[in-house]
Write an enzyme that holds these catalytic residues in place. Structure first.
Site, short mmCIF file in Angstrom:
data_model
loop_
_atom_site.label_atom_id
_atom_site.label_comp_id
_atom_site.label_asym_id
_atom_site.label_seq_id
_atom_site.Cartn_x
_atom_site.Cartn_y
_atom_site.Cartn_z
N ASP A 30 17.35 -20.93 15.28
CA ASP A 30 17.03 -22.28 14.79
C ASP A 30 16.13 -22.93 15.82
OD1 ASP A 30 17.30 -25.13 13.96
OD2 ASP A 30 18.89 -24.37 12.68
N SER A 123 16.70 -23.14 -4.78
CA SER A 123 17.18 -24.44 -5.23
C SER A 123 17.03 -24.56 -6.74
CB SER A 123 16.34 -25.53 -4.56
OG SER A 123 16.55 -26.77 -5.18
N TYR A 147 7.60 -28.95 -2.28
CA TYR A 147 8.84 -28.34 -1.77
C TYR A 147 9.35 -27.29 -2.76
CZ TYR A 147 13.87 -27.75 -1.22
OH TYR A 147 15.13 -27.20 -1.13
N LYS A 151 9.75 -22.87 -2.74
CA LYS A 151 10.92 -22.06 -3.12
C LYS A 151 10.53 -21.05 -4.19
CE LYS A 151 13.89 -23.97 -0.38
NZ LYS A 151 14.36 -23.22 0.77
N PHE A 176 22.72 -25.97 -6.49
CA PHE A 176 22.62 -27.25 -7.20
C PHE A 176 22.76 -28.37 -6.15
CE2 PHE A 176 21.60 -26.48 -11.62
CZ PHE A 176 21.40 -25.11 -11.50
#
Ligand code: NAD
Ligand code: UD1
Length: 336
Positions: A30, A123, A147, A151, A176
């Protein structure tokens, strides 16, 4: 060893606890772009397993390779990326660079180290405006902002890499609306600045950091006119990753699956549940619809149950109780 990118973030940190509890040793990568280093010690304390940490940006190939070098990596769980829809409209290149560029370097590094298993955080936003509900995985894709398009592109890249690489398998998980926190109150969601999402906004009103919730739209064709979403407890979501990893390692097939509860709750129902569980009133007022919002969005979760053997166990009141345990114990989020 499981390598977890973005493991100090909201969903990653909860998943790292669940993974340790399932017996996995972890390496987290990270760059702290949207998280704090103090999370690491809490992940270790709650998970009780072995967790190595590399502070590195995914786009820095040599730094990423160093994380792969120390121990053989069985599989990767890939959370790292930017996630704010509004910011992605203002700064599309940053989103394409970090989300797609980061994934590209990750996949390249995986290939060099012959790592062929990846779980990816997608997503429900890839479905765009739902044409029918509940959303099944074969619903047409049509992300409506940068965004969401990152994905959607990454999903296509994973499909292409799987087609071209013998033995490469991916589990693409379409989340979700994650909500809530670890029941200990030690881990939770710690957004920077004013929250965009509903639940952290509610908890910050409850703790007194914000004055009043604005409910965006009360004239939708829903149970009470407010937006309906499929809210999923972050600990259930974490267990979904454990199940997906098991699927990749044991069944040796790729899968794309929705992770939700299969039920929708309205904004006012969430506010009501929070008030019931905590005894705290959430002052709110109705405001115009938020551009880009849909009336209702909830998942068909039959594939995740049939293939992964996973379903949610916790409900909206559990999410409110645990989310409040986190916010009340950490009014300003994680310490700097
Ligand atoms: P988060 O921002 O809390 O966590 C992401 C983590 O990735 C952070 O710790 C950040 O520091 C790190 N990171 C970002 N770019 C990096 C880079 N280039 N190199 C290394 N580390 C990097 O987000 P989250 O809510 O935990 O979401 C995790 C994933 O799930 C994201 O990919 C997000 O798009 C996806 N997702 C989230 C939601 C949601 O509601 N939270 C819904 C659907 C999908
Ligand atoms: C949003 C993103 C989605 C992303 C998800 C998780 C958009 C259009 N979609 O989903 O891509 O994957 O977050 O990060 O941004 N609401 C209020 N008042 C508030 C905040 C929210 O009424 O202050 C309402 C919204 O209008 C919506 C519901 O609460 O009806 C849920 O909103 P939110 O938590 O932002 O999630 P999504 O919009 O579903």
């Amino acid at each position: 060893m499981i390598l977890v990118t973005g493991g100090l973030g909201y969903i990653g940190s909860h998943t790292c606890v669940a993974l340790q509890r399932a017996g996995h040793a972890l390496t987290i990568v990270d760059n702290l772009a949207n998280s704090k280093i103090g999370v690491l010690e809490r992940i270790r304390a709650l998970g009780g397993g072995s967790v190595e940490f590399h502070r590195a940006d995914l786009r820095d190939g040599p730094a990423l390779a160093a994380a792969f070098e120390r121990h053989p990596v069985e599989a990767v769980i890939h959370f790292a990326g930017y996630k704010a829809v509004g910011e992605s409209v203002a700064k599309p290149l940053e989103y394409y660079d970090n989300n797609i560029g980061g994934t590209f370097v990750l996949l390249d590094t995986m290939a060099r180290f012959s790592v062929h298993r990846i779980v990816f955080s997608s997503s429900a936003t890839v479905y765009g405006d739902p044409q029918r509900l509940p959303l099944t995985e074969d619903h047409p894709l049509g992300a409506v902002n940068p965004y969401g398009r990152t994905k959607q592109f990454i999903e296509s890249i994973l499909t292409d890499v799987a087609a071209g690489t013998p033995g490469f398998r991916h589990a693409t998980l379409r989340y979700f609306n994650p909500m809530g926190a670890h029941p200990s109150g030690r881990l939770g969601e710690d957004p920077r600045g004013i929250p965009n999402n509903l639940f952290p906004y509610i908890t910050q009103v409850a703790i007194g950091r914000l004055q009043k919730l604005r409910v965006f739209g009360n004239d939708y064709d829903t149970v009470d006119g407010t937006g309906v979403r499929d809210f999923i407890h972050v600990m259930d979501l974490a267990e979904g990753h454990v199940a997906a990893l098991r699927y990749l390692l044991e069944k040796d097939r790729s899968i794309t699956a929705n992770l939700g509860t299969g039920r929708g709750n309205s904004v006012l129902e969430v506010v009501g549940a929070f008030e019931r569980v905590t005894g705290i009133r959430i002052p709110h007022e109705f405001a115009p619809r938020r551009p880009g919002d849909v009336a209702s969005c909830y998942a068909d979760v039959s594939r995740a149950f049939a293939e992964l053997g996973w379903k949610t166990k916790l409900g909206i009141e559990d999410m409110c109780r645990d989310g409040w345990a986190w916010q009340s114990a950490n009014p300003q989020g994680y310490p700097d």
